[in-house]
Design a protein around this motif. Structure first.
Motif, PDB file in Angstrom:
ATOM      1  N   THR A   1     -15.221 -17.799 -11.413  1.00 42.00           N
ATOM      2  CA  THR A   1     -14.060 -17.103 -11.472  1.00 42.00           C
ATOM      3  C   THR A   1     -13.330 -16.770 -10.158  1.00 42.00           C
ATOM      4  OG1 THR A   1     -15.607 -15.254 -11.779  1.00 42.00           O
ATOM      5  CG2 THR A   1     -14.259 -16.045 -13.704  1.00 42.00           C
TER       6      THR A   1
ATOM      7  N   GLY B   1      -7.462 -16.855 -13.863  1.00 43.57           N
ATOM      8  CA  GLY B   1      -8.571 -17.505 -14.101  1.00 43.57           C
ATOM      9  C   GLY B   1      -8.221 -19.019 -14.755  1.00 43.57           C
TER      10      GLY B   1
ATOM     11  N   LEU C   1      -6.408 -13.091 -16.633  1.00 42.43           N
ATOM     12  CA  LEU C   1      -6.925 -14.501 -16.507  1.00 42.43           C
ATOM     13  C   LEU C   1      -6.228 -15.601 -16.706  1.00 42.43           C
ATOM     14  CD1 LEU C   1      -7.341 -16.281 -19.215  1.00 42.43           C
ATOM     15  CD2 LEU C   1      -9.263 -14.445 -19.672  1.00 42.43           C
TER      16      LEU C   1
END
Length: 465
Positions: A267, A194, A190
């Protein structure tokens, strides 16, 4: 405590921000560091309390107080005030593997626990932390640290997010040969895919990955451990495996979108934006350019989607928040996140609508989304609907491939990271559930200590959890 009256003499100063109408035109980081003299004053504000709640990292009655990593905050604040960057860095790295990440994206639970904040303003610990690590990199203090000898043990870390990186970093420094496998084309989890670049520039992630590689960690991308053949090979080749695959299973929007185009999870949208902006790819998820955008949800992911949509050139952006406006008031006012500041600068209004959700969708004859009907009874034009509704738990593929027990998260004994399968451990959101980067790092460090004890029969690694 070098300045006993510092908290009385100096007001809190946060790092400056570039004007929202300027920063929304690019993907550059928008924080501007304070001058060194001002930073030293911010360090002097730390009271070095008799009981420094900032570093407790405890959970009490369902709420978290202080830093989960137990950062030695009063100590490095004192070193900031003294201008001693080397000692500040040494104290910071003792507990935090990646302060360049937490110094940018952590919501700073340490500041919520600061005694100064009871009657005034908390010490700016997050900005202070970032100043230490960035100063260390710029001054050449962040040098390669390889273990003096290797243990002969091999560890595989599955997943290269903050938990996986922390576990790998700890075990590498203990002398184990560590390989990190990642299913995406680039490592970082992430941190790479992300979090948008304006909050965490990808050169910062690469800088840390390059340092870890130089120190001995091996990164292998494009490997999907959900494949049972891959899982069997990893179990056969490595003495321990640590699963750090996150909690990426999104919470459903609650609408039938099977025959509708233009609906994506937060996401998905953020990952596609990074792939397009950083790596020059052409993902299937479209940009917000020229589209009316509606975002459902609140929290960091929703804010990042708002800011990303603005930078991509959306026609409009609306954020629907389930809870009442009153629930978000602080001292009678409604705080603006960085993305809401930007939306107000571009559109002239806060993009949030409170106590409103999507009731149904409107589509054209081809099934393309054209609008959303809200619970307030109006219809908003919408060609791109983004569900930033949180996460329901870890994906099942890796759990099934390794045979570990799991529900919404991987099952482990209370306070432990060992799974139901011998020599397989779990850490991060995969074990804990959706959480913060700082908690993921703490999870990775704790799992590394447990895996190290399994491999050596003992460990000298400190468990933060």
């Amino acid at each position: 405590m070098g300045k006993p009256t510092g908290f009385l003499e100096y007001a809190r100063r946060d790092d400056l921000r570039r004007p929202p109408e300027e920063r929304v035109r690019d993907w550059e980081e928008f924080h501007i560091p304070l001058p060194q003299a001002v930073r030293e004053q911010q360090g002097a504000r730390c009271m070095n309390c008799g009981v420094p709640f900032c570093q407790t990292g405890m959970v009490y009655e369902g709420r978290t107080f202080g830093c989960p990593l137990h950062n030695l905050i009063p100590e490095w604040n004192d070193m900031i005030m003294s201008g001693n960057l080397g000692h500040a860095l040494a104290r910071l790295l003792k507990t935090n593997n990646f302060p360049e990440f937490t110094g940018r994206v952590c919501p700073a639970p340490c500041e919520s626990a600061c005694v100064c904040g009871i009657y005034g303003q908390a010490v700016s610990n997050r900005d202070n932390e970032l100043s230490i690590i960035e100063g260390a990199f710029s001054e050449g203090l962040m040098r390669r640290r390889r273990p003096p000898q290797w243990s002969g043990k091999k560890v595989c870390v599955v997943g290269s997010g903050p938990a996986g990186l922390a576990a790998a970093d700890q075990l590498n420094h203990r002398g184990h040969s560590v390989t990190v496998v990642e299913r995406e084309a680039h490592p970082g989890g992430l941190l790479t895919y992300g979090i948008p670049s304006m909050k965490l520039d990808k050169s910062i992630v690469k800088r840390r990955l390059d340092l870890m590689t130089d120190e001995g960690v091996t990164f292998v991308t494009g490997v999907d451990a959900a494949d049972e053949t891959v899982a069997r090979r990893l179990m056969a080749e490595y003495d321990a495996v640590i699963l750090c695959c996150g909690a990426g299973r999104p919470r459903p929007l609650g609408l039938d979108t099977s025959a509708v185009t233009g609906v994506y999870y937060g996401t998905e949208f953020l990952k596609a934006a990074v792939e397009r902006q950083v790596f020059g790819q052409t993902p299937a998820v479209p940009t917000a350019e020229g589209r009316h955008v509606v975002i459902v949800g609140t929290g960091d992911t929703a804010s990042d989607c708002v800011a990303t949509a603005l930078r991509q050139g959306c026609v409009s952006v609306t954020q629907l928040v389930r809870r009442r406006r009153e629930d978000y008031l602080v001292a009678g006012t409604l705080p603006l996140d960085y993305a809401h500041e930007e939306a107000a600068a571009v559109t002239g209004a806060d993009p949030r609508r409170f106590s409103v959700q999507v009731k149904e969708l409107t589509v054209d004859k081809d099934g393309a989304l054209t609008g959303v009907v809200t619970t307030s009874g109006d219809t908003l034009p919408c060609e791109l609907l983004i569900a930033a509704t949180g996460f329901a738990g870890c994906e099942r593929g890796v759990c099934e491939a390794f045979g570990v027990e799991a529900g919404d998260t991987v099952t482990t004994a209370p306070g432990r990271h060992a799974t139901s399968v011998e020599k397989v451990f779990a850490a991060g959101d995969m074990r804990r559930g959706q959480s913060l980067v700082v908690w993921a790092i703490a999870e990775g460090r704790a799992a590394a200590a447990e895996a190290d004890a399994f491999l050596n029969g003992y460990t000298n690694l400190v468990r933060p959890l």
